[in-house]
Motif scaffolding. Structure first.
Motif, PDB file in Angstrom:
ATOM      1  N   VAL A  91       0.843  -1.199   0.000  1.00 57.79           N
ATOM      2  CA  VAL A  91       0.000   0.000   0.000  1.00 57.79           C
ATOM      3  C   VAL A  91       0.875   1.245   0.000  1.00 57.79           C
ATOM      4  O   VAL A  91       1.852   1.319   0.758  1.00 57.79           O
ATOM      5  CB  VAL A  91      -0.911   0.032   1.256  1.00 57.79           C
ATOM      6  CG1 VAL A  91      -1.801   1.263   1.256  1.00 57.79           C
ATOM      7  CG2 VAL A  91      -1.731  -1.234   1.372  1.00 57.79           C
ATOM      8  N   HIS A  92       0.515   2.214  -0.838  1.00 60.49           N
ATOM      9  CA  HIS A  92       1.129   3.542  -0.817  1.00 60.49           C
ATOM     10  C   HIS A  92       0.005   4.563  -0.660  1.00 60.49           C
ATOM     11  O   HIS A  92      -1.022   4.457  -1.331  1.00 60.49           O
ATOM     12  CB  HIS A  92       1.875   3.846  -2.119  1.00 60.49           C
ATOM     13  CG  HIS A  92       3.209   3.182  -2.215  1.00 60.49           C
ATOM     14  ND1 HIS A  92       4.381   3.883  -2.097  1.00 60.49           N
ATOM     15  CD2 HIS A  92       3.552   1.897  -2.416  1.00 60.49           C
ATOM     16  CE1 HIS A  92       5.399   3.051  -2.233  1.00 60.49           C
ATOM     17  NE2 HIS A  92       4.914   1.834  -2.421  1.00 60.49           N
ATOM     18  N   ILE A  93       0.219   5.520   0.233  1.00 56.68           N
ATOM     19  CA  ILE A  93      -0.702   6.649   0.371  1.00 56.68           C
ATOM     20  C   ILE A  93       0.091   7.896   0.008  1.00 56.68           C
ATOM     21  O   ILE A  93       1.062   8.241   0.678  1.00 56.68           O
ATOM     22  CB  ILE A  93      -1.268   6.766   1.797  1.00 56.68           C
ATOM     23  CG1 ILE A  93      -1.954   5.468   2.209  1.00 56.68           C
ATOM     24  CG2 ILE A  93      -2.237   7.950   1.872  1.00 56.68           C
ATOM     25  CD1 ILE A  93      -2.388   5.434   3.665  1.00 56.68           C
ATOM     26  N   PHE A  94      -0.316   8.534  -1.072  1.00 58.94           N
ATOM     27  CA  PHE A  94       0.361   9.732  -1.556  1.00 58.94           C
ATOM     28  C   PHE A  94      -0.452  10.966  -1.179  1.00 58.94           C
ATOM     29  O   PHE A  94      -1.672  10.976  -1.329  1.00 58.94           O
ATOM     30  CB  PHE A  94       0.522   9.686  -3.079  1.00 58.94           C
ATOM     31  CG  PHE A  94       1.293   8.503  -3.576  1.00 58.94           C
ATOM     32  CD1 PHE A  94       2.674   8.458  -3.427  1.00 58.94           C
ATOM     33  CD2 PHE A  94       0.659   7.449  -4.203  1.00 58.94           C
ATOM     34  CE1 PHE A  94       3.403   7.366  -3.894  1.00 58.94           C
ATOM     35  CE2 PHE A  94       1.377   6.356  -4.676  1.00 58.94           C
ATOM     36  CZ  PHE A  94       2.748   6.321  -4.516  1.00 58.94           C
ATOM     37  N   ILE A  95       0.227  12.010  -0.699  1.00 57.40           N
ATOM     38  CA  ILE A  95      -0.403  13.285  -0.364  1.00 57.40           C
ATOM     39  C   ILE A  95       0.250  14.370  -1.216  1.00 57.40           C
ATOM     40  O   ILE A  95       1.461  14.572  -1.144  1.00 57.40           O
ATOM     41  CB  ILE A  95      -0.210  13.642   1.134  1.00 57.40           C
ATOM     42  CG1 ILE A  95      -0.764  12.551   2.037  1.00 57.40           C
ATOM     43  CG2 ILE A  95      -0.793  15.007   1.444  1.00 57.40           C
ATOM     44  CD1 ILE A  95      -2.257  12.466   2.105  1.00 57.40           C
ATOM     45  N   MET A  96      -0.562  15.043  -2.046  1.00 55.02           N
ATOM     46  CA  MET A  96      -0.098  16.184  -2.829  1.00 55.02           C
ATOM     47  C   MET A  96      -0.866  17.409  -2.353  1.00 55.02           C
ATOM     48  O   MET A  96      -2.086  17.356  -2.212  1.00 55.02           O
ATOM     49  CB  MET A  96      -0.355  15.968  -4.326  1.00 55.02           C
ATOM     50  CG  MET A  96       0.512  14.928  -4.978  1.00 55.02           C
ATOM     51  SD  MET A  96       0.074  13.217  -4.637  1.00 55.02           S
ATOM     52  CE  MET A  96      -1.589  13.071  -5.168  1.00 55.02           C
ATOM     53  N   GLN A  97      -0.141  18.508  -2.125  1.00 48.30           N
ATOM     54  CA  GLN A  97      -0.757  19.725  -1.607  1.00 48.30           C
ATOM     55  C   GLN A  97      -0.504  20.898  -2.542  1.00 48.30           C
ATOM     56  O   GLN A  97       0.495  20.922  -3.246  1.00 48.30           O
ATOM     57  CB  GLN A  97      -0.180  20.042  -0.227  1.00 48.30           C
ATOM     58  CG  GLN A  97      -0.379  18.903   0.760  1.00 48.30           C
ATOM     59  CD  GLN A  97       0.265  19.195   2.080  1.00 48.30           C
ATOM     60  OE1 GLN A  97      -0.306  19.880   2.905  1.00 48.30           O
ATOM     61  NE2 GLN A  97       1.479  18.688   2.277  1.00 48.30           N
ATOM     62  N   ASN A  98      -1.429  21.850  -2.525  1.00 49.31           N
ATOM     63  CA  ASN A  98      -1.285  23.041  -3.351  1.00 49.31           C
ATOM     64  C   ASN A  98      -2.033  24.210  -2.710  1.00 49.31           C
ATOM     65  O   ASN A  98      -3.070  24.637  -3.208  1.00 49.31           O
ATOM     66  CB  ASN A  98      -1.786  22.780  -4.772  1.00 49.31           C
ATOM     67  CG  ASN A  98      -1.394  23.874  -5.735  1.00 49.31           C
ATOM     68  OD1 ASN A  98      -0.651  24.782  -5.377  1.00 49.31           O
ATOM     69  ND2 ASN A  98      -1.900  23.800  -6.951  1.00 49.31           N
ATOM     70  N   TYR A  99      -1.534  24.688  -1.590  1.00 48.80           N
ATOM     71  CA  TYR A  99      -1.974  25.902  -0.905  1.00 48.80           C
ATOM     72  C   TYR A  99      -3.394  25.825  -0.339  1.00 48.80           C
ATOM     73  O   TYR A  99      -3.583  25.944   0.854  1.00 48.80           O
ATOM     74  CB  TYR A  99      -1.804  27.103  -1.829  1.00 48.80           C
ATOM     75  CG  TYR A  99      -1.729  28.423  -1.110  1.00 48.80           C
ATOM     76  CD1 TYR A  99      -0.814  28.635  -0.095  1.00 48.80           C
ATOM     77  CD2 TYR A  99      -2.578  29.453  -1.444  1.00 48.80           C
ATOM     78  CE1 TYR A  99      -0.744  29.845   0.571  1.00 48.80           C
ATOM     79  CE2 TYR A  99      -2.515  30.669  -0.787  1.00 48.80           C
ATOM     80  CZ  TYR A  99      -1.600  30.861   0.213  1.00 48.80           C
ATOM     81  OH  TYR A  99      -1.540  32.048   0.872  1.00 48.80           O
ATOM     82  N   ASP A 100      -4.402  25.630  -1.187  1.00 47.59           N
ATOM     83  CA  ASP A 100      -5.774  25.511  -0.690  1.00 47.59           C
ATOM     84  C   ASP A 100      -6.410  24.181  -1.100  1.00 47.59           C
ATOM     85  O   ASP A 100      -7.580  23.943  -0.856  1.00 47.59           O
ATOM     86  CB  ASP A 100      -6.649  26.676  -1.167  1.00 47.59           C
ATOM     87  CG  ASP A 100      -6.823  26.718  -2.668  1.00 47.59           C
ATOM     88  OD1 ASP A 100      -6.007  26.126  -3.398  1.00 47.59           O
ATOM     89  OD2 ASP A 100      -7.785  27.365  -3.132  1.00 47.59           O
ATOM     90  N   LYS A 101      -5.630  23.313  -1.724  1.00 50.53           N
ATOM     91  CA  LYS A 101      -6.124  22.022  -2.196  1.00 50.53           C
ATOM     92  C   LYS A 101      -5.179  20.912  -1.735  1.00 50.53           C
ATOM     93  O   LYS A 101      -3.992  21.144  -1.567  1.00 50.53           O
ATOM     94  CB  LYS A 101      -6.189  21.998  -3.731  1.00 50.53           C
ATOM     95  CG  LYS A 101      -7.093  23.023  -4.344  1.00 50.53           C
ATOM     96  CD  LYS A 101      -7.029  22.998  -5.857  1.00 50.53           C
ATOM     97  CE  LYS A 101      -5.850  23.708  -6.437  1.00 50.53           C
ATOM     98  NZ  LYS A 101      -5.816  25.142  -6.363  1.00 50.53           N
ATOM     99  N   MET A 102      -5.754  19.732  -1.568  1.00 49.55           N
ATOM    100  CA  MET A 102      -4.951  18.563  -1.255  1.00 49.55           C
ATOM    101  C   MET A 102      -5.592  17.350  -1.908  1.00 49.55           C
ATOM    102  O   MET A 102      -6.819  17.233  -1.954  1.00 49.55           O
ATOM    103  CB  MET A 102      -4.849  18.330   0.252  1.00 49.55           C
ATOM    104  CG  MET A 102      -3.936  17.158   0.619  1.00 49.55           C
ATOM    105  SD  MET A 102      -3.769  16.892   2.392  1.00 49.55           S
ATOM    106  CE  MET A 102      -5.163  15.818   2.684  1.00 49.55           C
ATOM    107  N   VAL A 103      -4.764  16.457  -2.430  1.00 48.62           N
ATOM    108  CA  VAL A 103      -5.230  15.187  -2.972  1.00 48.62           C
ATOM    109  C   VAL A 103      -4.546  14.071  -2.193  1.00 48.62           C
ATOM    110  O   VAL A 103      -3.334  14.101  -1.980  1.00 48.62           O
ATOM    111  CB  VAL A 103      -4.905  15.069  -4.481  1.00 48.62           C
ATOM    112  CG1 VAL A 103      -5.173  13.659  -4.980  1.00 48.62           C
ATOM    113  CG2 VAL A 103      -5.704  16.078  -5.282  1.00 48.62           C
TER     114      VAL A 103
END
Length: 163
Positions: free
Chosen positions: A123-135
């Motif tokens: 399992v991999h959990i990836f977190i990408m952030q962009n100031y007011d957004k997150m995936v």
């Protein structure tokens, strides 16, 4: 500036319908390969999350990432290896200003016992952030299917914010 529990979530895939995908390339319907891809999108006020090109020291957030794993797995006895953490960068891609851009992402990975008797699951959990957004993207497959899905975890390298 990372993960917090009070967030307005938008799920692109209704979790009640499931996010499990199977691949069958044989005439034997009992032989299939398993992978799971779950994508959660979060939107908050500006400045809630890190900037997309901001490197995050894992040592400063690993306790939050541990809590995230605990919330996903619910039974710590299922974990075989990990969790382990890393902060990496996506491939550089053309940006709207005629330059190139990339996004830092947090990668939390572990192996757990399978729930269906088909062996361990990576399992991999990836977190990408962009100031007011997150995936948050969670990708997993049975280890026995690793040859079929050998590059699936690398798909994170192609992530790009739509701006």
């Amino acid at each position: 500036m990372l993960i917090h529990t009070k967030s307005s979530r938008t799920n692109f895939i209704d979790k009640s319908e499931g996010t499990t995908f199977s691949f069958n390339d044989t005439t034997d319907s009992k032989k299939y390969f398993y992978s799971r891809v779950a994508i959660d999108y979060f939107r908050e006020k500006q400045g809630t999350f890190a900037k997309r090109n901001e490197y995050i020291l894992v040592s400063e957030v690993y306790k939050l990432l541990d809590k995230m794993v605990d919330a996903e797995i619910k039974n710590p006895d299922l974990i075989l290896n990990g969790p382990f953490y890393d902060c990496s960068e996506t491939n550089q891609m053309p940006s709207t200003d005629n330059g190139f851009t990339s996004t830092y992402y947090l990668d939390t990975f572990y192996r757990r016992k399978g729930l269906t008797g088909n062996g361990p699951v990576s399992v991999h959990i990836f977190i990408m952030q962009n100031y007011d957004k997150m995936v948050k993207m969670m990708i997993s497959y049975h280890d026995k299917d690793s040859l079929t899905f050998n590059n699936l975890f690398q798909s994170i390298k192609t992530f790009k914010w739509n701006e």
